[in-house]
Design a protein around this motif. Structure first.
Motif, PDB file in Angstrom:
ATOM      1  N   SER A 139       0.795  -1.236   0.000  1.00 33.74           N
ATOM      2  CA  SER A 139       0.000   0.000   0.000  1.00 33.74           C
ATOM      3  C   SER A 139       0.824   1.281   0.000  1.00 33.74           C
ATOM      4  N   LYS A 143       0.304   3.597  -2.864  1.00 34.47           N
ATOM      5  CA  LYS A 143      -0.734   4.636  -2.943  1.00 34.47           C
ATOM      6  C   LYS A 143      -0.172   6.052  -2.883  1.00 34.47           C
ATOM      7  N   HIS A 171      -9.076   9.025   0.608  1.00 32.91           N
ATOM      8  CA  HIS A 171      -9.956   7.948   1.096  1.00 32.91           C
ATOM      9  C   HIS A 171     -11.275   8.484   1.645  1.00 32.91           C
ATOM     10  N   HIS A 190     -11.494  -2.405   0.450  1.00 32.11           N
ATOM     11  CA  HIS A 190     -10.408  -1.941   1.319  1.00 32.11           C
ATOM     12  C   HIS A 190      -9.054  -2.256   0.697  1.00 32.11           C
ATOM     13  N   ARG A 224     -12.891   6.460   4.819  1.00 34.86           N
ATOM     14  CA  ARG A 224     -12.859   5.000   4.823  1.00 34.86           C
ATOM     15  C   ARG A 224     -11.785   4.563   3.841  1.00 34.86           C
ATOM     16  N   TYR A 225     -10.787   3.878   4.356  1.00 37.68           N
ATOM     17  CA  TYR A 225      -9.654   3.458   3.537  1.00 37.68           C
ATOM     18  C   TYR A 225     -10.144   2.632   2.367  1.00 37.68           C
ATOM     19  N   SER A 226      -9.687   2.958   1.171  1.00 36.56           N
ATOM     20  CA  SER A 226     -10.187   2.279  -0.024  1.00 36.56           C
ATOM     21  C   SER A 226      -9.098   2.097  -1.071  1.00 36.56           C
TER      22      SER A 226
END
Length: 525
Positions: free
Chosen positions: A115, A118, A168, A175, A217-219
């Motif tokens: 991650s 990102k 996010h 997720h 909300r983490y996405s």
């Protein structure tokens, strides 16, 4: 059910020396490779000697070396880079590239950043937004061409924007991603199949199910939309966009977003390792969700990226972003706690972690001081040593206002299990629960341990942990659901059905319990 979250030729530094030392590990003797300014040798030793000691209930603290911590957690290889006052000051590699092998991790060994992909993607998106005058607050569907975010009542009220995707807060689902064992024959989906959740994609459709802009909300799904946007607008494959925009300009010579890695590069890559010590099926998973999880890199290259972000924020570089855009990158975007790609843990620090199948990584930096650390491992257990390493670096380099988090109940439970066994862990947990009932020890602690044991094929121990969990937390629906799954793994179908029925009685919305009971041909009541 809740599953465990868990956790070459060297380009010399200015005035640096390269030293190669033997670790003395048996039977293989991989080298511990490091590169540092001569003036840093004492602080390197201080970092290695300053790891928080092993402390178990009823025992005196025991100091362990980094290699001993790696052995305790079954971490085959680890690589670290430290930067201070705007410069990369030392890097060091430990262990081996593959569990059971003897090829050493070197400074150019590539790990999956997971991650941490990102925020690297965010830098590229913001660079092109500035260059092409895209608004961070316009509807991304005006820029998407080959696929668009499906409209619904929520998107008609508020739009999905680039700012919201990068922070996010766009209200998008999914997720994270578990990747594909391509080397073992598992088919890999296209980007559009991933976006729509169509086979062979192993994730759900990426859709808006929360009002955009209403909450964090983490996405990973949101960054997959960013990947499509960059490809649509720049008319190039995503890996090439990232190479030309970020990796090459910053001198990140050991980094690539190519998935899978070309054979010549793959020879210098680490192999992922599961909780139980076995290699990931096929060696590594392939991540076509490149923006969310596809970066292969080294800690030194991550340090170069973090240093560039700090310089841009200080107005000392415009290679990627203007100072104004860099400041937006490092500003909390309401209503969340993230900036544009990076987490912002406090003060002027920015950070991100990564967890792919068999890999764990972390990056922490301070934009005001140009200091920080990057650590990468080829193990699902890699994150278990991160806090100790970060705290030791912070102490050695006198970072201001750095607070070491208290050791969590999960870490203590896990250490007891590794040193004394599962029975001792359960006994400790029961005693803690009885002694401090108001502290709300979470059933997730034993649940996570149970799943790790289950994945490691230690079924009897896993059952013991899951059974203890439902005994301690009889009203927790998820604990019963997980026990049911464990019973199924060992073929005890009648007991599995009973556990799923209990879970469903406690949580009538447990769709998983209904599905499994139907598959078993068992009544739901």
């Amino acid at each position: 059910m809740t599953r465990p979250s868990t956790r070459a030729v060297l380009a010399p530094l200015s005035g640096a020396i390269a030293l190669t030392l033997l670790t003395g590990a048996a039977p293989a003797k991989p080298t511990t490779q490091w590169l540092a300014r001569p003036s840093e040798a004492a602080r390197v030793a201080k970092v290695e000697a300053g790891l928080t000691p092993l402390t178990l209930p009823g025992e005196a603290p025991v100091a362990l070396s980094l290699q001993e911590w790696m052995a305790l957690y079954g971490i085959p290889g680890l690589s670290i880079a430290v930067f201070d006052r705007g410069e990369l000051v030392w890097a060091k590699a430990y262990g081996v590239k593959q569990a059971g092998g003897d090829a050493p991790v070197t400074l150019d060994t590539r790990f999956q950043a997971a991650s941490i992909s990102k925020p690297v993607t965010a830098l590229a998106a913001l660079h092109h937004a500035e260059a092409n005058k895209w608004s961070l607050d316009e509807d991304v569907n005006t820029r998407l061409v080959s696929w668009k975010v499906p409209e619904n009542d929520l998107t008609r009220e508020q739009k999905v924007t680039l700012r919201r995707l990068l922070s996010h807060t766009a209200g998008l689902t999914v997720h994270g991603f578990r990747g594909y064992a391509a080397a073992a024959g598992e088919p890999v989906p296209t980007l559009k199949q991933i976006l729509d959740g169509e086979k062979p994609a192993n994730s759900s459709p990426i859709r808006v199910d929360i009002l955009p802009g209403s909450r964090f909300r983490y996405s990973g799904g949101g960054f997959t939309v960013v990947q499509q946007l960059l490809e649509d607008q720049l008319h190039k494959p995503f890996a090439r966009v990232m190479q030309e925009t970020v990796l090459t300009p910053l001198g990140m010579k050991d980094s690539s977003f190519e998935q899978p890695l070309p054979a010549a590069i793959a020879q210098r890559a680490a192999t992922g390792t599961r909780d139980g010590g076995e290699s990931v099926k096929g060696g590594v998973h392939v991540y076509p969700e490149q923006a969310a999880a596809g970066l292969w890199t080294t800690p030194s290259d991550l340090a170069r990226l973090a240093l560039e972000v700090s310089k841009a924020a200080q107005g000392k570089s415009r290679r990627l972003l203007s100072q104004a855009m860099a400041k937006q990158l490092l500003t909390r975007q309401p209503p969340g706690t993230f900036g544009l790609g990076f987490g912002l843990p406090g003060g002027t620090r920015f950070a991100h972690g990564g967890a792919n199948e068999g890999f764990r990584a972390t990056l922490l930096a301070d934009s005001a001081t140009g200091s920080g650390v990057a650590v990468m491992t080829n193990s699902d257990n890699g994150s278990l040593v991160f806090e100790r390493i970060l705290a030791s670096v912070a102490a050695a380099y006198a970072w201001k206002d750095y607070t070491t988090p208290a050791e969590s109940p999960w870490v203590t439970a896990d250490l007891i299990a590794r040193r004394r066994g599962v029975d001792a862990t359960i006994a400790w947990f029961r005693a803690e629960r009885a002694a401090r009932p108001t502290e709300q020890l979470s059933p997730d602690v034993l649940n996570e341990m149970g799943y790790i044991l289950l994945k490691s094929d230690r079924k009897d121990e896993a059952l013991k942990v899951f059974e203890a969990n439902v005994s301690i937390f009889p009203e927790n629906a998820n604990a019963h659901d997980s026990l049911g799954e464990a019973y199924l793994k060992v073929g005890r179908k009648a007991e599995a059905a009973a556990s799923y029925r209990k879970s469903l009685a406690l949580d009538p919305k447990n769709a998983n319990a209904v599905k499994v009971l139907e598959q078993l041909g068992a009544a739901t009541k």
